[in-house]
Enzyme design. Structure first.
Site, PDB file in Angstrom:
ATOM      1  N   HIS A 269       0.838  -1.210   0.000  1.00 28.68           N
ATOM      2  CA  HIS A 269       0.000   0.000   0.000  1.00 28.68           C
ATOM      3  C   HIS A 269       0.873   1.261   0.000  1.00 28.68           C
ATOM      4  O   HIS A 269       0.909   1.969  -0.981  1.00 28.68           O
ATOM      5  CB  HIS A 269      -1.019   0.040   1.149  1.00 28.68           C
ATOM      6  CG  HIS A 269      -1.942  -1.131   1.170  1.00 28.68           C
ATOM      7  ND1 HIS A 269      -2.756  -1.432   0.102  1.00 28.68           N
ATOM      8  CD2 HIS A 269      -2.171  -2.100   2.106  1.00 28.68           C
ATOM      9  CE1 HIS A 269      -3.461  -2.521   0.390  1.00 28.68           C
ATOM     10  NE2 HIS A 269      -3.112  -2.951   1.581  1.00 28.68           N
ATOM     11  N   ASP A 320      -4.945  -8.154  -3.631  1.00 28.56           N
ATOM     12  CA  ASP A 320      -5.253  -7.982  -2.210  1.00 28.56           C
ATOM     13  C   ASP A 320      -6.567  -8.630  -1.794  1.00 28.56           C
ATOM     14  O   ASP A 320      -6.614  -9.821  -1.551  1.00 28.56           O
ATOM     15  CB  ASP A 320      -5.217  -6.476  -1.895  1.00 28.56           C
ATOM     16  CG  ASP A 320      -5.252  -6.183  -0.411  1.00 28.56           C
ATOM     17  OD1 ASP A 320      -5.320  -7.117   0.389  1.00 28.56           O
ATOM     18  OD2 ASP A 320      -5.206  -4.992  -0.029  1.00 28.56           O
TER      19      ASP A 320
HETATM   20 ZN   LIG Z   1      -3.429  -6.899   2.597  1.00 25.38          ZN
END
Ligand SMILES: [Zn+2]
Length: 443
Positions: A269, A320
């Site tokens: 991220h 993800d």
């Molecule tokens: Zn994750």
């Protein structure tokens, strides 16, 4: 099949036509461009990419797709729904779900997955008879789906971080925890020494600075030296605020001080970073894994990916939580995020985006030998149709920004055909089977 002939292929130097790829035992032995289709070679239509790597996955989150859009909320309310699914998993159910999720990835063009795995124990925290039963289920699921896996065994020791310090695991998190870092390290060592499957490699993960106390981070760094390590970093601004309030440092600085900023680490991220954080990350040679469809779906925000790449970070991509499983959607999400954030088109070239989605992703998962069509590399080939209504007319060297997973025709992973005409070769009815597993999980 030992000989594949590609109408066109994305080679390290660019798109070439008439490419003959020979392989032996899953490794490419030779690549020759500019040749006619030889008799006996398996013909791959359209444009052939190297295998895409899904560098960040939590396979069970797939069960939530299309079920969380009615109620609004934030990342944190979505997380409550995710915990309810996690509570329903056991090794058999997780195997059956993950096998189908990994098959969906294979058909979409992913030849390798980095599974960031933290649902280790029984719901009350008691280990299974085999303490790595859940991880082994994931490795077996990937084998059946025909793709490679790096199991990133995740340390998850505390329940959160706020301005007053760490809080204990909540009841929903008990099964993620190993008690302390030594117990985690012992289980990780058993997993690493017991893994002999050729399609699987072992790595580690620090769930986040919210879930692993600062005093134990140096132990993680020492135990995992030589393995790929992944860390969720600054996905939410609240993590930065809590870390700053309690430690007087950003999460990036905290991890740097613990010795975890090194080339074998990948930060997932990296949405909320200061300029100092960006410089630290870039200079360390660490990787950064962006998850654009998830970050959009969860209203996380758009991270400074252009600045990170410019500073020296090697970018990779992951799906993800699997609101979408489509490597091209992640590629577009990365570039579109940059365009929306900066007002400029073409922040990354199509060639750079292809490398991020293939070679960089494989490298950050501990497969530096995969992700390119070249002699000596793992034989992964992803054929994308150039004559579908969607791709028709696109220049081959720009198709990575045009294609979708639905345009993927044939997928070869580690030398074997795992998908043909958009269907998995050994798991052809994944959709109806997925409905059954998800209904069982949600009942
Ligand atoms: Zn994750």
């Amino acid at each position: 099949v030992n000989r594949y002939w590609c109408e066109r292929a994305v080679l390290p130097g660019g798109v070439a036509t008439g490419v003959l790829v020979e392989q032996d035992g899953g490794a490419i032995t030779s690549v020759v461009a500019g040749v006619d289709w030889p008799v006996g070679a398996h013909r791959l239509p359209g444009l052939v990419f190297p295998g895409f790597a899904n560098a960040h996955s939590h396979a069970f989150h797939r069960a939530l797709r299309g079920r969380t859009h009615a109620d609004g909320g934030t990342f944190w309310t979505w997380r409550d729904a995710m915990y309810r699914v996690a509570a329903r998993l056991d090794p058999d159910r997780y195997f059956r779900l993950a096998r189908l999720v990994f098959a969906e990835m294979a058909v979409a063009g992913y030849t390798c997955v980095g599974e960031f795995h933290y649902v280790h124990h029984q719901p009350d925290g008691t280990p299974y008879a085999d303490p790595n039963a859940m991880g082994s289920a994931l490795i077996e699921a990937a084998r059946e789906a025909g793709i490679r896996i790096t199991l990133l065994d995740t340390g998850y020791l505390v329940g959160g971080l706020d301005a007053d310090g760490y809080v204990g695991l909540a009841p929903a998190q008990i099964r993620f925890g190993d008690g302390d870092v030594d117990h985690w390290a012992r289980r990780f060592a058993a997993l690493a020494s017991g893994c002999a499957a050729p399609h699987a490699r072992i790595g580690a993960a620090v769930h986040s600075v919210r879930a692993v106390p600062d005093t134990t981070l140096p132990v993680f760094a020492a135990v995992t030296d030589g393995y790929p390590v992944h860390v969720h970093l600054s996905e939410q601004f609240a993590e930065n605020q809590a870390c700053q309030a309690f430690h007087g440092r950003s999460p990036t600085r905290l991890l740097a001080d613990a010795g975890l900023l090194r080339p074998s680490t990948t930060f997932v991220h990296a949405t909320y970073l200061s300029d100092v954080d960006i410089t630290l990350l870039g200079a360390s040679g660490a990787g950064v894994c962006c998850c654009p469809t998830t970050e959009a779906d969860l209203a996380d925000g758009i991270g400074p990916m252009g600045e990170l790449a410019h500073a020296g970070a090697a970018l990779a991509l992951g799906s993800d939580q699997h609101a979408v499983i489509d490597p091209f959607a992640e590629v577009r999400g990365l570039e579109y995020g940059e365009r929306l954030r900066t007002g400029w088109r073409g922040r990354f070239t199509p060639a750079q985006l292809t490398r991020i989605a293939t070679e960089n992703g494989h490298r950050c998962l501990g497969w530096p030998d995969a992700g390119r069509i070249a002699a000596g590399a793992v034989c992964d080939l992803v054929a994308v149709r150039l004559d579908s209504p969607n791709t028709a007319g696109a220049r081959p060297d720009q198709v990575v920004l045009t294609a979708t997973a639905a345009d993927v025709d044939t997928v070869v992973a580690s030398g074997r055909v795992v998908a043909r005409s958009g269907r998995h070769t050994s798991i052809p009815h994944a959709g109806p089977a997925m409905i059954d597993v998800i209904e069982e999980l949600m009942s």
